[in-house]
Design a protein around this motif. Sequence first.
Motif, PDB file in Angstrom:
ATOM      1  N   MET A   1       0.881  -1.150   0.175  1.00 20.83           N
ATOM      2  CA  MET A   1       0.104  -0.056   0.099  1.00 20.83           C
ATOM      3  C   MET A   1       0.908   1.227  -0.001  1.00 20.83           C
ATOM      4  N   LYS A   2       0.502   2.035  -0.745  1.00 20.93           N
ATOM      5  CA  LYS A   2       1.195   3.430  -0.673  1.00 20.93           C
ATOM      6  C   LYS A   2       1.117   4.053   0.578  1.00 20.93           C
ATOM      7  N   ASN A   3       2.059   4.929   1.073  1.00 15.88           N
ATOM      8  CA  ASN A   3       2.098   5.746   2.327  1.00 15.88           C
ATOM      9  C   ASN A   3       0.936   6.704   2.302  1.00 15.88           C
ATOM     10  N   GLU A   4       0.674   7.259   1.195  1.00 13.97           N
ATOM     11  CA  GLU A   4      -0.465   8.278   1.113  1.00 13.97           C
ATOM     12  C   GLU A   4      -1.632   7.529   1.509  1.00 13.97           C
TER      13      GLU A   4
ATOM     14  N   ASN B   1      -1.671   6.609   5.134  1.00 19.06           N
ATOM     15  CA  ASN B   1      -1.902   7.928   6.045  1.00 19.06           C
ATOM     16  C   ASN B   1      -3.503   8.422   5.953  1.00 19.06           C
ATOM     17  N   THR B   2      -4.136   8.478   4.813  1.00 20.00           N
ATOM     18  CA  THR B   2      -5.290   8.730   4.591  1.00 20.00           C
ATOM     19  C   THR B   2      -6.373   7.828   5.463  1.00 20.00           C
ATOM     20  N   LEU B   3      -6.067   6.479   5.345  1.00 17.50           N
ATOM     21  CA  LEU B   3      -6.946   5.538   6.035  1.00 17.50           C
ATOM     22  C   LEU B   3      -6.728   5.493   7.625  1.00 17.50           C
ATOM     23  N   ARG B   4      -5.288   5.835   8.168  1.00 20.55           N
ATOM     24  CA  ARG B   4      -5.213   6.036   9.457  1.00 20.55           C
ATOM     25  C   ARG B   4      -5.535   7.066  10.207  1.00 20.55           C
ATOM     26  N   GLN B   5      -5.686   8.324   8.966  1.00 23.61           N
ATOM     27  CA  GLN B   5      -6.531   9.391   9.683  1.00 23.61           C
ATOM     28  C   GLN B   5      -8.005   9.205   9.861  1.00 23.61           C
ATOM     29  N   ARG B   6      -8.501   8.354   8.902  1.00 28.47           N
ATOM     30  CA  ARG B   6      -9.794   8.065   9.160  1.00 28.47           C
ATOM     31  C   ARG B   6     -10.098   7.245  10.036  1.00 28.47           C
TER      32      ARG B   6
ATOM     33  N   GLY C   1      -3.938 -13.468   5.352  1.00 30.26           N
ATOM     34  CA  GLY C   1      -2.795 -13.213   5.263  1.00 30.26           C
ATOM     35  C   GLY C   1      -2.808 -12.187   3.768  1.00 30.26           C
ATOM     36  N   GLN C   2      -3.814 -12.484   3.161  1.00 30.79           N
ATOM     37  CA  GLN C   2      -3.796 -11.692   1.825  1.00 30.79           C
ATOM     38  C   GLN C   2      -3.951 -10.302   1.785  1.00 30.79           C
ATOM     39  N   THR C   3      -3.663  -9.454   0.812  1.00 34.09           N
ATOM     40  CA  THR C   3      -3.790  -8.133   0.866  1.00 34.09           C
ATOM     41  C   THR C   3      -5.293  -7.801   0.747  1.00 34.09           C
ATOM     42  N   ILE C   4      -6.043  -7.230   1.561  1.00 30.25           N
ATOM     43  CA  ILE C   4      -7.260  -6.614   1.357  1.00 30.25           C
ATOM     44  C   ILE C   4      -7.136  -5.350   0.361  1.00 30.25           C
ATOM     45  N   SER C   5      -8.262  -5.471  -0.461  1.00 31.93           N
ATOM     46  CA  SER C   5      -8.291  -4.386  -1.474  1.00 31.93           C
ATOM     47  C   SER C   5      -8.386  -3.104  -0.978  1.00 31.93           C
ATOM     48  N   LEU C   6      -7.810  -2.233  -1.789  1.00 32.11           N
ATOM     49  CA  LEU C   6      -7.865  -0.977  -1.259  1.00 32.11           C
ATOM     50  C   LEU C   6      -9.247  -0.248  -1.432  1.00 32.11           C
ATOM     51  N   ALA C   7     -10.101  -0.534  -2.316  1.00 30.02           N
ATOM     52  CA  ALA C   7     -11.561  -0.272  -2.411  1.00 30.02           C
ATOM     53  C   ALA C   7     -12.151  -0.801  -1.150  1.00 30.02           C
ATOM     54  N   ARG C   8     -11.855  -1.919  -0.616  1.00 29.90           N
ATOM     55  CA  ARG C   8     -12.572  -2.229   0.578  1.00 29.90           C
ATOM     56  C   ARG C   8     -11.977  -1.370   1.725  1.00 29.90           C
ATOM     57  N   LEU C   9     -10.790  -1.168   2.061  1.00 28.43           N
ATOM     58  CA  LEU C   9     -10.393  -0.627   3.093  1.00 28.43           C
ATOM     59  C   LEU C   9     -10.848   1.018   2.839  1.00 28.43           C
ATOM     60  N   GLN C  10     -11.120   1.491   1.792  1.00 27.73           N
ATOM     61  CA  GLN C  10     -11.462   2.862   1.790  1.00 27.73           C
ATOM     62  C   GLN C  10     -13.075   2.792   2.067  1.00 27.73           C
ATOM     63  N   ALA C  11     -13.840   1.935   1.784  1.00 26.57           N
ATOM     64  CA  ALA C  11     -15.235   1.739   2.182  1.00 26.57           C
ATOM     65  C   ALA C  11     -15.214   1.378   3.555  1.00 26.57           C
ATOM     66  N   THR C  12     -14.408   0.623   4.158  1.00 30.29           N
ATOM     67  CA  THR C  12     -14.501   0.313   5.561  1.00 30.29           C
ATOM     68  C   THR C  12     -13.035   0.128   6.191  1.00 30.29           C
ATOM     69  N   PRO C  13     -12.480   1.191   6.740  1.00 30.81           N
ATOM     70  CA  PRO C  13     -11.071   1.402   7.007  1.00 30.81           C
ATOM     71  C   PRO C  13     -10.784   0.300   8.083  1.00 30.81           C
ATOM     72  N   GLU C  14     -11.752  -0.088   8.718  1.00 31.54           N
ATOM     73  CA  GLU C  14     -11.347  -1.098  10.211  1.00 31.54           C
ATOM     74  C   GLU C  14     -11.638  -2.613   9.527  1.00 31.54           C
ATOM     75  N   ALA C  15     -11.810  -2.766   8.321  1.00 29.82           N
ATOM     76  CA  ALA C  15     -11.979  -4.193   7.765  1.00 29.82           C
ATOM     77  C   ALA C  15     -10.846  -4.876   8.180  1.00 29.82           C
ATOM     78  N   GLU C  16     -10.938  -6.095   8.668  1.00 28.98           N
ATOM     79  CA  GLU C  16      -9.695  -6.736   9.187  1.00 28.98           C
ATOM     80  C   GLU C  16      -9.639  -8.406   8.258  1.00 28.98           C
ATOM     81  N   ARG C  17     -10.576  -8.303   7.588  1.00 28.25           N
ATOM     82  CA  ARG C  17     -10.613  -9.662   6.557  1.00 28.25           C
ATOM     83  C   ARG C  17     -10.903  -9.393   5.174  1.00 28.25           C
ATOM     84  N   CYS C  18     -10.217 -10.076   4.095  1.00 27.53           N
ATOM     85  CA  CYS C  18     -10.662 -10.016   2.840  1.00 27.53           C
ATOM     86  C   CYS C  18     -11.900 -10.205   2.557  1.00 27.53           C
ATOM     87  N   VAL C  19     -12.517 -10.139   1.463  1.00 22.21           N
ATOM     88  CA  VAL C  19     -13.942 -10.402   1.251  1.00 22.21           C
ATOM     89  C   VAL C  19     -14.230 -12.011   1.297  1.00 22.21           C
TER      90      VAL C  19
END
Length: 120
Positions: free
Chosen positions: A1-4, A7-12, A92-110
């Motif tokens: 994931m890009k730092n940018e 940081n956005t998700l962390r702030q949210r 352990g798979q990477t959760i998609s950025l779209a999912r994290l942007q919709a639900t920043p606290e998501a801890e599982r992949c879809v």
Amino acid sequence: MKNEDLNTLRQRLLDARQDLMARIAQQRGGALGRVEAAVEQFGQSDDEHAQNITERDLAFAIDEHESAELNAVQAALVRVREGTYGECVDCGQTISLARLQATPEAERCVPCQTQREHRH
Ligand SMILES: [Zn+2]
């Protein structure tokens, strides 16, 4: 994931935590002093100490739904700090950025989340 993005998700997550704490404080007149004290702590820090305050002082005092939400947000912030944010806690798979942007606290992949919901 890009730092940018991180940081956005962390702030949210930090904003969400602040909102939840404020909402919980409003709901719980009886625990208000205590919750307010914790909100103040939370406003200033997101370190281990703040996490201990949530677990110890607030878990018993707050609405179950918001408590669960707050725990999820808090757990996500811990993952940010540990560098595992964005990885599914099950597979352990990477959760998609779209999912994290919709639900920043998501801890599982879809797929894992779907499987889990079907089990319950
Ligand atoms: Zn998964």
